[in-house]
Design an enzyme around this catalytic site. Structure first.
Site, PDB file in Angstrom:
ATOM      1  N   CYS A 112      -1.330  -9.489   1.993  1.00  0.00           N
ATOM      2  CA  CYS A 112      -2.171  -8.957   3.062  1.00  0.00           C
ATOM      3  C   CYS A 112      -3.534  -8.503   2.519  1.00  0.00           C
ATOM      4  O   CYS A 112      -4.359  -9.327   2.179  1.00  0.00           O
ATOM      5  CB  CYS A 112      -1.455  -7.858   3.822  1.00  0.00           C
ATOM      6  SG  CYS A 112      -2.317  -7.384   5.342  1.00  0.00           S
ATOM      7  N   HIS A 220       3.565 -10.582   5.602  1.00  0.00           N
ATOM      8  CA  HIS A 220       4.245  -9.444   4.978  1.00  0.00           C
ATOM      9  C   HIS A 220       5.705  -9.765   4.653  1.00  0.00           C
ATOM     10  O   HIS A 220       6.622  -9.311   5.342  1.00  0.00           O
ATOM     11  CB  HIS A 220       4.181  -8.226   5.905  1.00  0.00           C
ATOM     12  CG  HIS A 220       2.840  -7.582   5.963  1.00  0.00           C
ATOM     13  ND1 HIS A 220       2.484  -6.546   5.129  1.00  0.00           N
ATOM     14  CD2 HIS A 220       1.762  -7.851   6.732  1.00  0.00           C
ATOM     15  CE1 HIS A 220       1.231  -6.185   5.404  1.00  0.00           C
ATOM     16  NE2 HIS A 220       0.774  -6.962   6.365  1.00  0.00           N
ATOM     17  N   GLU A 222       7.452  -8.533   2.334  1.00  0.00           N
ATOM     18  CA  GLU A 222       8.175  -7.346   1.860  1.00  0.00           C
ATOM     19  C   GLU A 222       9.020  -6.692   2.955  1.00  0.00           C
ATOM     20  O   GLU A 222      10.023  -6.034   2.661  1.00  0.00           O
ATOM     21  CB  GLU A 222       7.193  -6.323   1.284  1.00  0.00           C
ATOM     22  CG  GLU A 222       6.431  -5.461   2.280  1.00  0.00           C
ATOM     23  CD  GLU A 222       5.336  -6.169   3.036  1.00  0.00           C
ATOM     24  OE1 GLU A 222       4.829  -5.589   4.015  1.00  0.00           O
ATOM     25  OE2 GLU A 222       4.968  -7.308   2.651  1.00  0.00           O
TER      26      GLU A 222
END
Length: 257
Positions: A112, A220, A222
């Site tokens: 990001c 994203h 994660e």
């Protein structure tokens, strides 16, 4: 069996009358559980830090996302209140750290804000408020108080054949989340575009001449490493690169997940 150390970027935030140097839990959790590494937070003190010593001691670098944006002066644009907030202390640390990690062949994963830092560090520029461009998708998160809804997997990106990420996911379309309002405009000359959205927005890049894994993604991964296979795959690929670097550097076998 040892967990290899990975340097993790930090944001500077003023909370409860203190300035905190911090990273969101999701990145640290993904680093530990999916990449199988030991995340070490790097305070954002810019040139007061000996980054050469840091990179001699770790086997990977993870650039996190953030609400803040890279300061436009760093890529020749004008800062506006609408394009903020900014975090100049983070910029002063992450951009030189990215350049040195690539120079030293230390594996790098930039997420990001991280992909935007990677692009600016290598001479590229950023486009702001991309949802206002003619023909652009709205890449911002849905308006919601529920984080799972905001980070929901809802957008298709196309992985280009023959790229680093094609080796991770296979070429073709995968589904990701999308939580951003700016993106790469002109890629740095050393970057290869790895994936794009349906509107042409750059969604992933790699460093063409890097000696190790050096990838940035705009989405994203994660957030969903425990439930989405593609999110886990990129952290596993990063972890494998980190362990390979650790073995080459020290000759010591390190632990996978």
């Amino acid at each position: 069996m040892l967990q290899p150390l990975v340097a993790v970027s930090t944001d500077v935030k003023h909370v409860d009358n203190y300035d905190w140097h911090a990273a969101p839990k999701q990145y640290l959790e993904a680093a530990i559980s999916a990449a199988g590494v030991f995340p070490v937070l790097v305070p954002s003190f810019g040139d007061r830090l000996d980054l050469d010593q840091l990179l001699a001691s770790v086997d990977g670098v993870l650039m996190t996302g953030s609400r803040s944006n890279v300061h436009p002066s760093l890529y020749g644009a004008e800062a506006t209140e609408a394009n903020g907030p900014y975090d100049p202390a983070r910029d002063s640390t992450t951009l030189p750290l990215i350049r040195k990690a690539i120079e030293y062949g230390v594996p790098l994963l930039a997420i990001c804000r991280g992909i935007q830092e990677l692009n600016v560090a290598l001479g590229g520029t950023l486009a702001t408020e991309i949802q206002e461009r003619p023909g652009s998708l709205d890449h911002r998160a849905p308006v919601s108080e529920n984080q799972d809804e905001r980070f929901g997997i809802r957008q298709s990106v196309s992985i280009k054949p023959g790229t680093c990420l094609a080796g991770v996911f296979g070429a073709g379309d995968i589904m990701v989340n999308s939580v951003h309002r700016q993106a790469i405009d002109l890629p740095g000359s050393r970057l290869q575009v790895e994936a794009v959205a349906a509107d042409g927005t750059v969604e992933a890049v790699s460093v063409k001449d890097a000696r190790a894994f050096a990838v940035g993604v705009q989405w994203h991964p994660e957030y969903w490493v425990h439930s989405d296979n593609n999110s886990a795959k990129i952290f596993r690929a990063f972890g494998d690169a980190v362990r390979a670097h650790a073995l080459a550097r020290t000759g010591v076998q390190t632990a996978a997940e």
